[in-house]
Design a protein around this motif. Structure first.
Motif, PDB file in Angstrom:
ATOM      1  N   TYR A   1     -37.263  50.525 -49.971  1.00  8.97           N
ATOM      2  CA  TYR A   1     -37.283  49.175 -49.407  1.00  8.97           C
ATOM      3  C   TYR A   1     -35.921  48.828 -48.802  1.00  8.97           C
ATOM      4  O   TYR A   1     -35.839  48.331 -47.678  1.00  8.97           O
ATOM      5  CB  TYR A   1     -37.677  48.154 -50.477  1.00  8.97           C
ATOM      6  N   LEU A   2     -34.859  49.098 -49.549  1.00  6.48           N
ATOM      7  CA  LEU A   2     -33.525  48.806 -49.031  1.00  6.48           C
ATOM      8  C   LEU A   2     -33.221  49.618 -47.779  1.00  6.48           C
ATOM      9  O   LEU A   2     -32.599  49.104 -46.851  1.00  6.48           O
ATOM     10  CB  LEU A   2     -32.461  49.068 -50.103  1.00  6.48           C
ATOM     11  N   ALA A   3     -33.667  50.854 -47.727  1.00  6.50           N
ATOM     12  CA  ALA A   3     -33.429  51.688 -46.554  1.00  6.50           C
ATOM     13  C   ALA A   3     -34.136  51.133 -45.313  1.00  6.50           C
ATOM     14  O   ALA A   3     -33.638  51.265 -44.199  1.00  6.50           O
ATOM     15  CB  ALA A   3     -33.891  53.120 -46.825  1.00  6.50           C
ATOM     16  N   ARG A   4     -35.290  50.498 -45.505  1.00  9.03           N
ATOM     17  CA  ARG A   4     -36.071  49.952 -44.391  1.00  9.03           C
ATOM     18  C   ARG A   4     -35.669  48.540 -43.988  1.00  9.03           C
ATOM     19  O   ARG A   4     -36.156  48.034 -42.984  1.00  9.03           O
ATOM     20  CB  ARG A   4     -37.567  49.931 -44.768  1.00  9.03           C
ATOM     21  N   HIS A   5     -34.836  47.887 -44.802  1.00  7.43           N
ATOM     22  CA  HIS A   5     -34.499  46.485 -44.543  1.00  7.43           C
ATOM     23  C   HIS A   5     -32.979  46.310 -44.483  1.00  7.43           C
ATOM     24  O   HIS A   5     -32.330  45.972 -45.468  1.00  7.43           O
ATOM     25  CB  HIS A   5     -35.110  45.596 -45.632  1.00  7.43           C
TER      26      HIS A   5
END
Length: 92
Positions: A80-84
């Protein structure tokens, strides 16, 4: 996904919600001002509805409001952090 009501249980290190009677959670530990996201869990009966994608930003927004850093350990939270990129500033 209709609006879900997410609860933050700070003493337990948990964000949770119930969807169709199923408990969905994001568990974390707070250490030295860092939220360590350990687990997101959504039962298969309600999976695929974006529930983890609601729990995770609730946790990240709380970390931002409290001035905490974030270290994801849970594979979902890492992804999630990688995508946001809007949450990259929280990374510990």
């Amino acid at each position: 996904m209709p609006d879900i009501q997410i609860q933050h249980h700070e003493q337990q290190g948990r964000f949770d919600t119930r969807v169709d009677g199923q408990l969905c959670v994001l568990d974390y530990q707070l250490r030295d001002g860092t939220m360590i996201i350990q687990h997101t869990g959504v039962p298969p009966a309600v999976g695929g509805r974006g529930i983890a994608a609601e729990l995770t930003p609730a946790a990240l927004d709380t970390a931002r409001q409290r001035g905490w850093r974030v270290r994801p350990v849970c594979s979902y939270a890492v992804a999630y952090l990688a995508r946001h990129p809007e949450y990259q500033d929280l990374a510990a």
